[in-house]
Design an enzyme around this catalytic site. Structure first.
Site, PDB file in Angstrom:
ATOM      1  N   LEU A  13       7.712  62.153  55.400  1.00 49.96           N
ATOM      2  CA  LEU A  13       8.478  60.948  55.092  1.00 49.96           C
ATOM      3  C   LEU A  13       7.582  59.809  54.635  1.00 49.96           C
ATOM      4  O   LEU A  13       7.955  59.037  53.755  1.00 49.96           O
ATOM      5  CB  LEU A  13       9.286  60.516  56.318  1.00 49.96           C
ATOM      6  N   THR A  31      -1.705  54.366  53.795  1.00 49.50           N
ATOM      7  CA  THR A  31      -2.713  54.730  54.784  1.00 49.50           C
ATOM      8  C   THR A  31      -2.588  56.181  55.229  1.00 49.50           C
ATOM      9  O   THR A  31      -1.507  56.773  55.218  1.00 49.50           O
ATOM     10  CB  THR A  31      -2.635  53.826  56.026  1.00 49.50           C
ATOM     11  N   ASP A  55      -6.563  55.410  61.452  1.00 48.52           N
ATOM     12  CA  ASP A  55      -6.183  56.126  62.665  1.00 48.52           C
ATOM     13  C   ASP A  55      -5.552  55.065  63.547  1.00 48.52           C
ATOM     14  O   ASP A  55      -6.224  54.106  63.956  1.00 48.52           O
ATOM     15  CB  ASP A  55      -7.425  56.731  63.312  1.00 48.52           C
ATOM     16  N   ASN A  82       5.073  54.998  60.712  1.00 43.78           N
ATOM     17  CA  ASN A  82       5.506  56.380  60.492  1.00 43.78           C
ATOM     18  C   ASN A  82       4.546  57.398  61.099  1.00 43.78           C
ATOM     19  O   ASN A  82       4.950  58.515  61.429  1.00 43.78           O
ATOM     20  CB  ASN A  82       5.639  56.639  58.989  1.00 43.78           C
ATOM     21  N   LYS A 115       1.324  44.434  66.741  1.00 43.83           N
ATOM     22  CA  LYS A 115       0.663  43.216  67.218  1.00 43.83           C
ATOM     23  C   LYS A 115      -0.300  42.656  66.175  1.00 43.83           C
ATOM     24  O   LYS A 115      -0.530  41.448  66.119  1.00 43.83           O
ATOM     25  CB  LYS A 115      -0.067  43.516  68.529  1.00 43.83           C
ATOM     26  N   SER A 133      11.516  56.744  64.533  1.00 43.91           N
ATOM     27  CA  SER A 133      11.738  57.431  65.794  1.00 43.91           C
ATOM     28  C   SER A 133      12.222  58.846  65.499  1.00 43.91           C
ATOM     29  O   SER A 133      11.707  59.515  64.609  1.00 43.91           O
ATOM     30  CB  SER A 133      12.754  56.650  66.637  1.00 43.91           C
ATOM     31  N   TYR A 147       7.343  64.723  73.694  1.00 44.39           N
ATOM     32  CA  TYR A 147       7.613  64.074  72.406  1.00 44.39           C
ATOM     33  C   TYR A 147       8.811  63.129  72.527  1.00 44.39           C
ATOM     34  O   TYR A 147       8.756  61.985  72.054  1.00 44.39           O
ATOM     35  CB  TYR A 147       7.877  65.129  71.332  1.00 44.39           C
ATOM     36  N   LYS A 151       9.221  58.861  71.890  1.00 39.24           N
ATOM     37  CA  LYS A 151      10.193  58.211  71.012  1.00 39.24           C
ATOM     38  C   LYS A 151      11.137  57.304  71.789  1.00 39.24           C
ATOM     39  O   LYS A 151      11.554  56.248  71.296  1.00 39.24           O
ATOM     40  CB  LYS A 151      10.959  59.267  70.208  1.00 39.24           C
ATOM     41  N   THR A 182       9.624  68.719  56.146  1.00 39.26           N
ATOM     42  CA  THR A 182       8.285  68.144  56.064  1.00 39.26           C
ATOM     43  C   THR A 182       7.327  69.054  56.832  1.00 39.26           C
ATOM     44  O   THR A 182       7.683  70.168  57.191  1.00 39.26           O
ATOM     45  CB  THR A 182       8.266  66.734  56.682  1.00 39.26           C
TER      46      THR A 182
END
Length: 277
Positions: A13, A31, A55, A82, A115, A133, A147, A151, A182
């Site tokens: 995505l 990124t 990272d 993401n 932040k 999410s 996992y 989320k 994906t």
């Protein structure tokens, strides 16, 4: 011109969204842990795209990327968190170090990026934060407890954040995708090496080595990217944006089941009030 910062653009995505946003004419800080993996995206849009190694568990790297966005484009208008990955194991099977790393990437990483970008958004009195999410935040399946926990944590934080920053002119959107074609169930999926026989019929079918869903998911990541971009740039935002028919079905069923349970147990729940003494 609107500037986007998108994490985790090497595949899935994130990659589709970066391409859609650039095609629409916006600026994007693209990124990935390895910037070589997004070099083709950036080379196609040399004036509006810049690649950056990121990272999300490295706060110094985050600060460098935010500074780069300011130097190149003047600041960040839309942040899309993401970056993340899946992890499969029954709760008892989960490796503590692996689970800690999962939370570091899926929860604390997005928190650090948020932040880092908020001061600039607060100064400009505008901005949008998008946290990717999953329907796993609503329904946790056997083998996906850790996992799902990441989320749910991200969504709980997002709900509070939305209320905190709304008076400052900043919006927050939670995106809950269903199953998309994906690398999430492929190279982006990790799992514990501890396979206990006791969980063979519950978590077993969903372990990394036995999951057969990769490449068969119903969702198209390019269409999802277009929907996300159009929604984000369209003005009013929902609290949660579901992506896919399967997402609507799963989340809808879960909400109805919770409503039914609340009603069935309400007579017990109200017994705790002081008025019952």
């Amino acid at each position: 011109m609107t500037t986007w910062l998108i994490t985790g653009c090497s595949a899935g995505l994130g990659r589709s969204l970066a391409q859609a946003v650039l095609k629409a004419g916006f600026n994007v800080v693209v990124t990935a842990r390895n910037p070589d993996s997004v070099a083709d995206i950036v080379s196609a849009y040399p004036k509006t795209a810049v690649a950056a190694a990121l990272d999300v568990t490295d706060r110094q790297a985050i600060d460098r990327v935010v500074a780069l966005a300011g130097e190149r484009f003047g600041g960040i208008d839309v942040l899309v968190n993401n970056a993340g990955y899946g992890y499969r194991a029954a709760v008892e099977e989960g490796d503590e170090e692996e689970v800690a790393a999962l939370f570091a990437t899926n929860v604390f990483g997005p928190v650090s990026v948020i932040k880092a970008v908020l001061p600039g958004m607060r100064e400009r009195k505008t901005g949008t934060i998008v946290n990717i999410s999953s329907i796993a935040a609503q329904r946790s399946s056997p083998g996906s407890g850790f996992y799902s926990a990441t989320k749910r944590a991200l969504e709980g934080l997002s709900d509070a954040l939305r209320k905190e920053v709304a008076p400052l002119g900043i919006k927050v959107l939670i995106v809950e995708p269903g199953a998309f074609r994906t690398e999430f169930a492929g190279r982006s999926l990790r799992g514990s090496d501890k396979g206990l026989d006791a969980y063979a019929t519950t978590a077993g079918p969903r372990r990394k080595g036995t999951d057969k869903t990769h490449g068969t998911q119903p969702g198209d990541p390019d269409l999802a990217a277009q929907v996300m971009m159009d929604t984000i740039m369209g003005g009013d935002l929902p609290v949660r944006l579901l992506l896919g028919r399967d997402a609507i079905a799963v989340v809808g069923e879960e909400i109805e089941a919770q409503r039914a349970e609340i009603k069935a147990w309400s007579d017990v729940s109200v017994k705790t009030d002081f008025t019952n003494r």
